[in-house]
Design a protein around this motif. Structure first.
Motif, PDB file in Angstrom:
ATOM      1  N   GLU A   1       0.868  -1.179   0.000  1.00 36.94           N
ATOM      2  CA  GLU A   1       0.000   0.000   0.000  1.00 36.94           C
ATOM      3  C   GLU A   1       0.900   1.223   0.000  1.00 36.94           C
ATOM      4  OE1 GLU A   1      -2.646   0.053   3.351  1.00 36.94           O
ATOM      5  OE2 GLU A   1      -3.306  -2.000   3.015  1.00 36.94           O
ATOM      6  N   PRO A   2       0.464   2.310  -0.591  1.00 32.60           N
ATOM      7  CA  PRO A   2       1.300   3.511  -0.576  1.00 32.60           C
ATOM      8  C   PRO A   2       1.420   4.068   0.844  1.00 32.60           C
ATOM      9  CG  PRO A   2      -0.812   3.940  -1.660  1.00 32.60           C
ATOM     10  CD  PRO A   2      -0.780   2.482  -1.335  1.00 32.60           C
ATOM     11  N   PRO A   3       2.545   4.721   1.128  1.00 29.05           N
ATOM     12  CA  PRO A   3       2.695   5.348   2.443  1.00 29.05           C
ATOM     13  C   PRO A   3       1.589   6.371   2.661  1.00 29.05           C
ATOM     14  CG  PRO A   3       4.758   5.410   1.219  1.00 29.05           C
ATOM     15  CD  PRO A   3       3.700   4.934   0.281  1.00 29.05           C
TER      16      PRO A   3
ATOM     17  N   ALA B   1       3.179   8.317  10.297  1.00 27.63           N
ATOM     18  CA  ALA B   1       3.036   7.818   8.936  1.00 27.63           C
ATOM     19  C   ALA B   1       3.304   6.323   8.929  1.00 27.63           C
ATOM     20  CB  ALA B   1       4.004   8.539   8.002  1.00 27.63           C
ATOM     21  N   GLU B   2       2.596   5.605   8.036  1.00 29.80           N
ATOM     22  CA  GLU B   2       2.773   4.159   7.962  1.00 29.80           C
ATOM     23  C   GLU B   2       2.777   3.692   6.521  1.00 29.80           C
ATOM     24  OE1 GLU B   2      -0.525   2.306  10.048  1.00 29.80           O
ATOM     25  OE2 GLU B   2      -1.737   2.307   8.244  1.00 29.80           O
ATOM     26  N   ALA B   3       3.411   2.543   6.302  1.00 34.32           N
ATOM     27  CA  ALA B   3       3.414   1.892   4.990  1.00 34.32           C
ATOM     28  C   ALA B   3       3.454   0.388   5.207  1.00 34.32           C
ATOM     29  CB  ALA B   3       4.616   2.330   4.166  1.00 34.32           C
ATOM     30  N   TRP B   4       2.624  -0.317   4.454  1.00 34.78           N
ATOM     31  CA  TRP B   4       2.622  -1.769   4.467  1.00 34.78           C
ATOM     32  C   TRP B   4       3.435  -2.249   3.282  1.00 34.78           C
ATOM     33  CZ3 TRP B   4       0.822  -4.974   8.167  1.00 34.78           C
ATOM     34  CH2 TRP B   4       0.009  -4.406   9.146  1.00 34.78           C
ATOM     35  N   LEU B   5       4.289  -3.235   3.514  1.00 35.45           N
ATOM     36  CA  LEU B   5       5.085  -3.791   2.447  1.00 35.45           C
ATOM     37  C   LEU B   5       5.270  -5.284   2.645  1.00 35.45           C
ATOM     38  CD1 LEU B   5       8.782  -3.072   3.118  1.00 35.45           C
ATOM     39  CD2 LEU B   5       7.069  -1.826   4.370  1.00 35.45           C
TER      40      LEU B   5
END
Length: 130
Positions: A102-104, A111-115
């Protein structure tokens, strides 16, 4: 009778434990250590925290799959804008083989980002504050 206090740590099954250990070593800024065999690696964190990466037995394989459990790695934003710090951190991990799921995004807590790591395990990057 006295019993020892149990310890806890994370284990991660891997098709290529050495490569995955190198990825998490770069993420955690620590040198992976060889474990009990050539298919077992260990990353030591602050205090008693550690991540064990191993190749599962061929007799008991661990299939890949998306679950509801993920590793989370966080750092404080400090004076930097959380989203910018997160984007820079994510770009460094993508260069090491991660894939953004998912985009940050900016959230009220930071702030979060899934990778996904190089073997498609989910992880969350979190930059708090700001």
């Amino acid at each position: 009778m006295t019993s020892a206090v149990p310890s806890s740590f994370l284990v991660l099954a891997a098709d290529d434990p050495e490569r995955l250990a190198a990825f998490y070593g770069a993420l955690l800024e620590t040198e992976p250590q060889r474990g009990f065999s050539s298919s077992h690696w260990r990353l030591l964190g602050p205090g008693e925290h550690r991540l064990e990466i191993y190749a599962p037995s061929r007799r008991r394989p661990r299939p890949r799959g998306e679950g509801r459990l993920a590793l989370c790695f966080s750092r404080p934003a400090g004076e930097a804008p959380p989203l910018q710090l997160l984007q820079d951190w994510l770009a460094a991990l993508v260069a090491l083989g991660a894939v953004a799921v998912e985009p940050p995004r900016q959230e009220p807590f930071g702030a979060e980002a899934w990778l996904a790591d190089p073997e498609d395990n989910r992880l969350l990057l979190l930059v708090s504050g700001g």
